[in-house]
Motif scaffolding. Structure first.
Motif, PDB file in Angstrom:
ATOM      1  N   VAL A 181      92.531 176.181  58.763  1.00 47.15           N
ATOM      2  CA  VAL A 181      93.755 176.738  59.339  1.00 47.15           C
ATOM      3  C   VAL A 181      93.715 178.258  59.230  1.00 47.15           C
ATOM      4  CG1 VAL A 181      96.265 176.820  59.166  1.00 47.15           C
ATOM      5  CG2 VAL A 181      95.057 174.673  58.733  1.00 47.15           C
ATOM      6  N   ARG A 182      93.924 178.948  60.348  1.00 45.27           N
ATOM      7  CA  ARG A 182      93.860 180.415  60.354  1.00 45.27           C
ATOM      8  C   ARG A 182      95.223 181.072  60.491  1.00 45.27           C
ATOM      9  NH1 ARG A 182      88.688 182.351  60.978  1.00 45.27           N
ATOM     10  NH2 ARG A 182      89.647 184.088  59.899  1.00 45.27           N
ATOM     11  N   GLN A 242     100.654 187.994  61.623  1.00 48.56           N
ATOM     12  CA  GLN A 242      99.778 188.316  60.496  1.00 48.56           C
ATOM     13  C   GLN A 242      99.502 189.804  60.527  1.00 48.56           C
ATOM     14  OE1 GLN A 242      96.071 186.169  60.376  1.00 48.56           O
ATOM     15  NE2 GLN A 242      97.094 184.185  60.426  1.00 48.56           N
ATOM     16  N   ALA A 285     104.768 184.899  54.618  1.00 49.91           N
ATOM     17  CA  ALA A 285     105.557 183.850  55.272  1.00 49.91           C
ATOM     18  C   ALA A 285     106.392 183.037  54.293  1.00 49.91           C
ATOM     19  CB  ALA A 285     104.641 182.928  56.073  1.00 49.91           C
ATOM     20  N   TYR A 345     103.428 173.379  51.664  1.00 51.95           N
ATOM     21  CA  TYR A 345     103.175 174.586  52.442  1.00 51.95           C
ATOM     22  C   TYR A 345     101.685 174.689  52.779  1.00 51.95           C
ATOM     23  CZ  TYR A 345     107.880 176.160  51.077  1.00 51.95           C
ATOM     24  OH  TYR A 345     109.238 176.266  50.894  1.00 51.95           O
ATOM     25  N   THR A 346     101.363 175.169  53.983  1.00 51.11           N
ATOM     26  CA  THR A 346      99.981 175.287  54.430  1.00 51.11           C
ATOM     27  C   THR A 346      99.433 176.671  54.071  1.00 51.11           C
ATOM     28  OG1 THR A 346     100.552 173.910  56.313  1.00 51.11           O
ATOM     29  CG2 THR A 346      98.476 175.145  56.450  1.00 51.11           C
ATOM     30  N   ALA A 381      96.873 179.375  55.066  1.00 48.08           N
ATOM     31  CA  ALA A 381      95.985 179.743  56.172  1.00 48.08           C
ATOM     32  C   ALA A 381      95.069 180.880  55.738  1.00 48.08           C
ATOM     33  CB  ALA A 381      96.812 180.179  57.374  1.00 48.08           C
ATOM     34  N   LYS A 382      93.825 180.848  56.234  1.00 47.63           N
ATOM     35  CA  LYS A 382      92.881 181.943  55.975  1.00 47.63           C
ATOM     36  C   LYS A 382      93.083 182.972  57.079  1.00 47.63           C
ATOM     37  CE  LYS A 382      87.876 182.479  55.487  1.00 47.63           C
ATOM     38  NZ  LYS A 382      87.097 182.347  56.705  1.00 47.63           N
ATOM     39  N   THR A 383      93.584 184.150  56.736  1.00 50.06           N
ATOM     40  CA  THR A 383      93.976 185.094  57.777  1.00 50.06           C
ATOM     41  C   THR A 383      92.764 185.758  58.424  1.00 50.06           C
ATOM     42  OG1 THR A 383      94.258 186.773  56.097  1.00 50.06           O
ATOM     43  CG2 THR A 383      96.229 185.621  56.806  1.00 50.06           C
ATOM     44  N   PHE A 384      92.992 186.370  59.586  1.00 43.55           N
ATOM     45  CA  PHE A 384      91.889 186.940  60.362  1.00 43.55           C
ATOM     46  C   PHE A 384      91.390 188.255  59.785  1.00 43.55           C
ATOM     47  CE2 PHE A 384      93.712 183.940  63.258  1.00 43.55           C
ATOM     48  CZ  PHE A 384      92.615 183.426  63.917  1.00 43.55           C
ATOM     49  N   GLU A 385      92.310 189.073  59.277  1.00 38.78           N
ATOM     50  CA  GLU A 385      91.886 190.377  58.786  1.00 38.78           C
ATOM     51  C   GLU A 385      92.424 190.610  57.372  1.00 38.78           C
ATOM     52  OE1 GLU A 385      91.178 194.463  61.133  1.00 38.78           O
ATOM     53  OE2 GLU A 385      93.244 194.072  60.621  1.00 38.78           O
ATOM     54  N   TYR A 408      93.315 192.236  53.844  1.00 36.64           N
ATOM     55  CA  TYR A 408      93.631 193.621  53.513  1.00 36.64           C
ATOM     56  C   TYR A 408      94.022 193.693  52.040  1.00 36.64           C
ATOM     57  CZ  TYR A 408      98.545 192.275  53.906  1.00 36.64           C
ATOM     58  OH  TYR A 408      99.761 191.660  53.744  1.00 36.64           O
ATOM     59  N   THR A 417      96.638 195.247  49.112  1.00 36.82           N
ATOM     60  CA  THR A 417      97.973 195.794  48.939  1.00 36.82           C
ATOM     61  C   THR A 417      98.209 196.046  47.461  1.00 36.82           C
ATOM     62  OG1 THR A 417     100.297 195.456  49.416  1.00 36.82           O
ATOM     63  CG2 THR A 417      99.062 193.517  48.753  1.00 36.82           C
ATOM     64  N   GLN A 418      99.261 196.782  47.154  1.00 42.23           N
ATOM     65  CA  GLN A 418      99.589 197.092  45.760  1.00 42.23           C
ATOM     66  C   GLN A 418     100.727 196.191  45.300  1.00 42.23           C
ATOM     67  OE1 GLN A 418      99.189 200.842  44.020  1.00 42.23           O
ATOM     68  NE2 GLN A 418      97.158 200.084  44.459  1.00 42.23           N
ATOM     69  N   VAL A 419     100.488 195.507  44.177  1.00 43.13           N
ATOM     70  CA  VAL A 419     101.559 194.670  43.630  1.00 43.13           C
ATOM     71  C   VAL A 419     101.741 195.018  42.154  1.00 43.13           C
ATOM     72  CG1 VAL A 419     101.196 192.738  45.211  1.00 43.13           C
ATOM     73  CG2 VAL A 419      99.901 192.840  43.084  1.00 43.13           C
ATOM     74  N   GLN A 421      97.660 183.437  54.164  1.00 36.97           N
ATOM     75  CA  GLN A 421      99.093 183.467  54.454  1.00 36.97           C
ATOM     76  C   GLN A 421      99.622 182.062  54.177  1.00 36.97           C
ATOM     77  OE1 GLN A 421     100.415 183.774  58.606  1.00 36.97           O
ATOM     78  NE2 GLN A 421     101.943 185.284  58.004  1.00 36.97           N
ATOM     79  N   THR A 422     100.621 181.964  53.306  1.00 39.06           N
ATOM     80  CA  THR A 422     101.182 180.650  52.997  1.00 39.06           C
ATOM     81  C   THR A 422     102.309 180.348  53.983  1.00 39.06           C
ATOM     82  OG1 THR A 422     100.633 180.962  50.689  1.00 39.06           O
ATOM     83  CG2 THR A 422     102.218 179.237  51.204  1.00 39.06           C
ATOM     84  N   ILE A 423     102.124 179.273  54.729  1.00 38.21           N
ATOM     85  CA  ILE A 423     103.064 178.956  55.805  1.00 38.21           C
ATOM     86  C   ILE A 423     104.045 177.886  55.349  1.00 38.21           C
ATOM     87  CG2 ILE A 423     103.233 177.974  58.127  1.00 38.21           C
ATOM     88  CD1 ILE A 423     100.488 179.296  58.675  1.00 38.21           C
ATOM     89  N   VAL A 424     105.319 178.201  55.482  1.00 35.65           N
ATOM     90  CA  VAL A 424     106.396 177.293  55.071  1.00 35.65           C
ATOM     91  C   VAL A 424     106.362 176.024  55.915  1.00 35.65           C
ATOM     92  CG1 VAL A 424     108.899 177.033  55.086  1.00 35.65           C
ATOM     93  CG2 VAL A 424     107.873 179.152  54.267  1.00 35.65           C
TER      94      VAL A 424
END
Lengths: 197, 623
Positions: free
Chosen positions: A54-55, A62, A83, B206-207, B209-213, B215, B217-219, B266-269
């Motif tokens: 899943v992308r 994104q 998300a 929750y799914t 997802a492996k994102t395309f780009e 990056y 970030t600072q946390v 990206q964790t998708i609800v």
């Protein structure tokens, strides 16, 4: 007192009956119907690649920041495009923080896209969306980014413009809402184009 | 405002609403006044079984007092039911993300919020609530608080229609019938329509997802126990320069340590969103499944889903005016009430639209396109027009769902939703609540008209007497006083100011909006305000909950008393001097009453919030 207890008993029983029907049966009926009629949509309009990973979701933005991709609207969801943390900046019209961030975004947008200092920047390019996950950008915004993307990929401007047009959602039933370009599906399509030699 | 397409959308919306009003109104008459409906073959057996299981005698009519008692008991039981589910959701099923139970203050606020049809949310749904809590603890109130609202409206209308009578109907039968015949069947169809637009309905975790780009970030860095790590660092002033102490050295303060974090997923609800959203809109509840509410692409995927959702907010409140006309046997009166509501709705929508389209001059000076309007906190697919229209509708009604962030509206664009709530949400209003709220103003308008011509006021053949007017004034004064007192208290205390997201007059508007929305049982927010702070301060949770309970039950009880009193009156024959509750004169008088009461009560508060902010924005002042 007798009334009190009989009312209490009725309240308890009706709450339980409602819980079974409205919180059990009702969502299950909708679930069964949704999975039978619209399985892809009911599961989040997920995009998968060839090996089934899943992308992302076609409905959720994104983060994209390199020159070869179209960039989505600024996001206030978590640390950006999170998300599980949807939302806007909730900064008001006289907020200095908001004004400063927009100023910085305007400068950055012009620089990234090689625009002159007097070019008016589309509002959606520098202002955060309500959800932080807005999948769309305006047509003007996409057009201003096209030259940069075409150059970074060595594609013709016409080819990029054609892809932008193909990933533009018009108004529903030609009337409702505003047109928008879906950044994620557009970028996926760009990646699939063979680079000319 | 110069887009013909937007005007067409507005025209289509009003036309669709008008077309729905009569058929749905006729159906409501059949359901509430025990006529036959086309759903009888399927639903009637279920209805009978429910009465049998719960020991309800649907034929037994109740006095106003008995009706109120049943209602209060049912609400109290429902509120406790929700409170305990939320507190202990970690021990209950359907919690794939393993969310912990809610704190007592937050659970109290949320239980009060959903019981009262407010759906104020001091939490973010997707990171707080298990599927079980969403589906059971919250959704049950989306149905019942809506059904109860309609039941009360029916009781009041019966009180107006009946004469020399002791009873106003049966609370249990009204609630069950509205739920089974109206709310549930419409919701099944509506939810599937929403899924067809891209709304989700599943029970999966929750799914990821492996994102395309990917990056970086600072946390904030956290230690093994999940606590933030801090280290001494030079204190900076507002201009970003180090503050120097009396000893000439920079002042050091503990500040959170930041670390790089690579983001490549990206964790998708996921979850049963469609079934909950359908009743959230139809029942004018408004509580979002996710934090961004109807702005989130999963909760409002397309402009078409947006249009249907907007229509569903006004559908039942609009149809109830037809129900009113039918039951009091004066359809012109029903349409006059509809007309007053529609006129106020249109004015609000146009004002909000105009100011959002004009945008923010401060940002336009920075190089942002003026023609695009105020797009901060709005979604591209809805644009300025549908965001302004949605904001007006959701606050005319007591819905409170949002498809754009009201906190980021221009000052006057944000004043419209705020003032809509402060008029008591009588512009179509909440399901049932809008009609009974408006009928309070009708009684007041008739009373004022009577005073002007110097005769005892009459309303549809009943004399309006001191006791009736006292009840009306009780309702209006308790609600206004709670809003203003709550706002004043929070505005001058540390706990009140600690939650603000904006400084200057906008911060005051955030507080005023919170108490208006809570008392008005709306649930929308200037959402920058933090009502459930991480330090556990309980003030906003508890004061908000009390405001919501006052706004619901101190309104309902006097209204049922009024219904009982009106039902017991004798009819007086109409004469030449009777003020007619139909036609343009009545509509104008009714609008005047609503606007005047709202304006006299709230103008001073609005002046130091959005009004002054409007002029400061024009002058380019920042906070």
């Amino acid at each position: 007192m007798k009334t009190f207890f009989s009312e209490l008993k009725t309240s308890l029983l009706l709450t339980l009956v409602f819980a079974v029907l409205l919180c059990g049966a009702y969502p299950l009926v909708v679930w069964a119907g949704a999975q039978a009629l619209f399985p892809t949509k009911a599961n989040g309009s997920l995009l998968t690649d060839k090996d089934g990973t899943v992308r992302g979701s076609a409905l959720l933005a994104q983060n994209f920041s390199s020159d070869k991709y179209f960039q989505p609207r600024p996001s206030a969801a978590g640390t950006g495009y999170d998300a599980t943390s949807s939302g806007g900046t909730n900064l008001g019209p006289t907020s200095k923080k908001l004004s400063d961030s927009i100023q910085a975004a305007v400068v950055a947008y012009r620089k990234t896209n090689g625009l002159a200092d007097n070019v008016v920047v589309p509002a959606d390019a520098v202002r955060s969306s309500a959800s932080g996950l807005d999948p769309h950008i305006s047509a003007e915004n996409a057009q201003l980014q096209s030259a940069r993307v075409a150059k970074a990929r060595g594609l013709s401007l016409e080819k990029v413009a054609a892809l932008v047009a193909a990933h533009t959602a018009g108004r529903d039933l030609s009337v409702f809402g505003e047109p928008g370009v879906n950044v994620l599906t557009l970028n996926v399509a760009l990646d699939q184009v063979a680079v000319p030699h | 405002m110069n887009s013909p397409n937007s005007w067409l959308q507005l025209a289509l919306y009003v036309a669709a609403l008008l077309l729905l009003t009569k058929p749905l109104g006729v159906f409501l008459v059949a359901v509430l006044e025990r006529g036959k409906t086309f759903l009888d073959p399927v639903v009637r057996p279920l209805e009978r079984a429910t009465y049998r299981v719960c020991g309800i005698d649907p034929e037994k009519e109740q006095s106003w007092f008995g009706y109120a008692l049943s209602l209060l008991m049912f609400s109290a039981v429902g509120m406790l039911f929700t409170y305990f589910i939320l507190r202990f959701q970690d021990h209950l099923p359907l919690n794939p993300q393993n969310f912990p139970g809610l704190s007592p203050a937050l659970a109290f606020n949320t239980a009060a919020s959903f019981t009262t049809n407010t759906n104020w949310q001091n939490y973010a749904g997707e990171s707080t609530m298990s599927y079980f809590s969403q589906m059971v603890a919250l959704t049950i109130h989306n149905f019942t608080s809506a059904a109860v609202g309609i039941a009360i409206a029916a009781a009041l209308v019966r009180g107006i229609a009946r004469h020399s009578a002791k009873t106003v109907g049966n609370f249990w039968a009204d609630t069950v019938r509205v739920t089974y015949y109206v709310l549930a069947p419409i919701c099944v169809v509506f939810a599937l329509l929403l899924v067809s637009q891209g709304m989700i309905q599943n029970f999966k975790p929750y799914t990821v997802a492996k994102t395309f780009e990917p990056y970086t970030t600072q946390v904030p860095k956290t230690d093994d126990k999940g606590q933030p790590v801090t280290a001494p660092a030079p204190k900076l002033d507002d201009a970003g320069k180090p503050v120097v102490g009396a000893d000439g050295k920079p002042v050091m303060v503990d500040q959170p340590v930041m670390m790089d974090q690579k983001v490549d997923t990206q964790t998708i609800v996921q979850g049963p969103i469609a079934s909950q959203v359908a009743i959230k809109m139809l029942g004018t509840n408004g509580g979002g499944y996710v934090n961004a509410n109807a702005a989130h692409p999963f909760e409002n995927p397309t402009p078409l889903s947006n249009f249907i959702q907007m229509l569903s907010i006004f559908a039942i409140p609009s149809a109830l005016t037809y129900y009113l006309g039918r039951v009091v046997k004066n359809q012109k009166h029903g349409w006059a009430v509809w007309g007053a509501m529609a006129a106020m709705f249109l004015v609000g929508a146009l004002v909000c639209w105009k100011f959002e389209a004009a945008g923010n001059p401060i940002h336009q000076k920075l190089g942002v396109a003026a023609a695009d309007g105020n797009m901060e906190g709005k979604e591209v697919r809805f644009g300025i027009f549908n965001s302004a229209l949605f904001a007006t509708i959701t606050t005319d009604a007591s819905c409170g769902a949002v498809n754009a962030m009201h906190d980021s509206f221009t000052p006057i664009g944000g004043l419209v939703p705020l003032f809509n709530i402060q008029t008591g949400e009588v512009i179509f209003g909440g399901v049932g609540a809008g009609l009974y709220g408006m009928l309070i103003f009708v009684v007041l308008a008739v009373f004022i008209a009577g005073l002007m011509v110097g005769r005892t006021p009459e309303y549809l053949g009943k004399k309006i007497e001191a006791y009736d007017v006292k009840l009306v004034m009780l309702v209006l004064m308790v609600l206004s006083a709670t809003i203003l007192a709550g706002t004043a208290w929070a505005a001058v205390t540390d706990w009140g100011q600690a939650g603000l997201n904006n400084a200057g007059p906008h911060g005051f508007s955030e507080i005023l909006y919170l108490f208006s929305s809570s008392v008005g049982n709306n649930g929308s927010a200037f959402a920058g305000l933090t009502g459930n702070p991480t330090n556990g301060d309980w003030h906003y949770n508890v004061t908000g909950a009390v405001a919501m309970l006052v706004g619901r039950f101190l309104m309902i009880v006097p209204i049922l008393a009024l219904a009982g009193n009106l039902a017991s009156k004798r009819l007086v024959p109409e004469s030449a001097g009777t003020f007619r509750t139909e036609g343009v004169t009545f509509v104008v008088l009714l609008i005047g009453t609503v606007v005047l009461v709202g304006a006299l009560t709230f103008l001073p508060a609005l002046a130091i919030g959005p009004v002054v902010e409007h002029y400061l924005m024009q002058a380019g002042t920042l906070f």
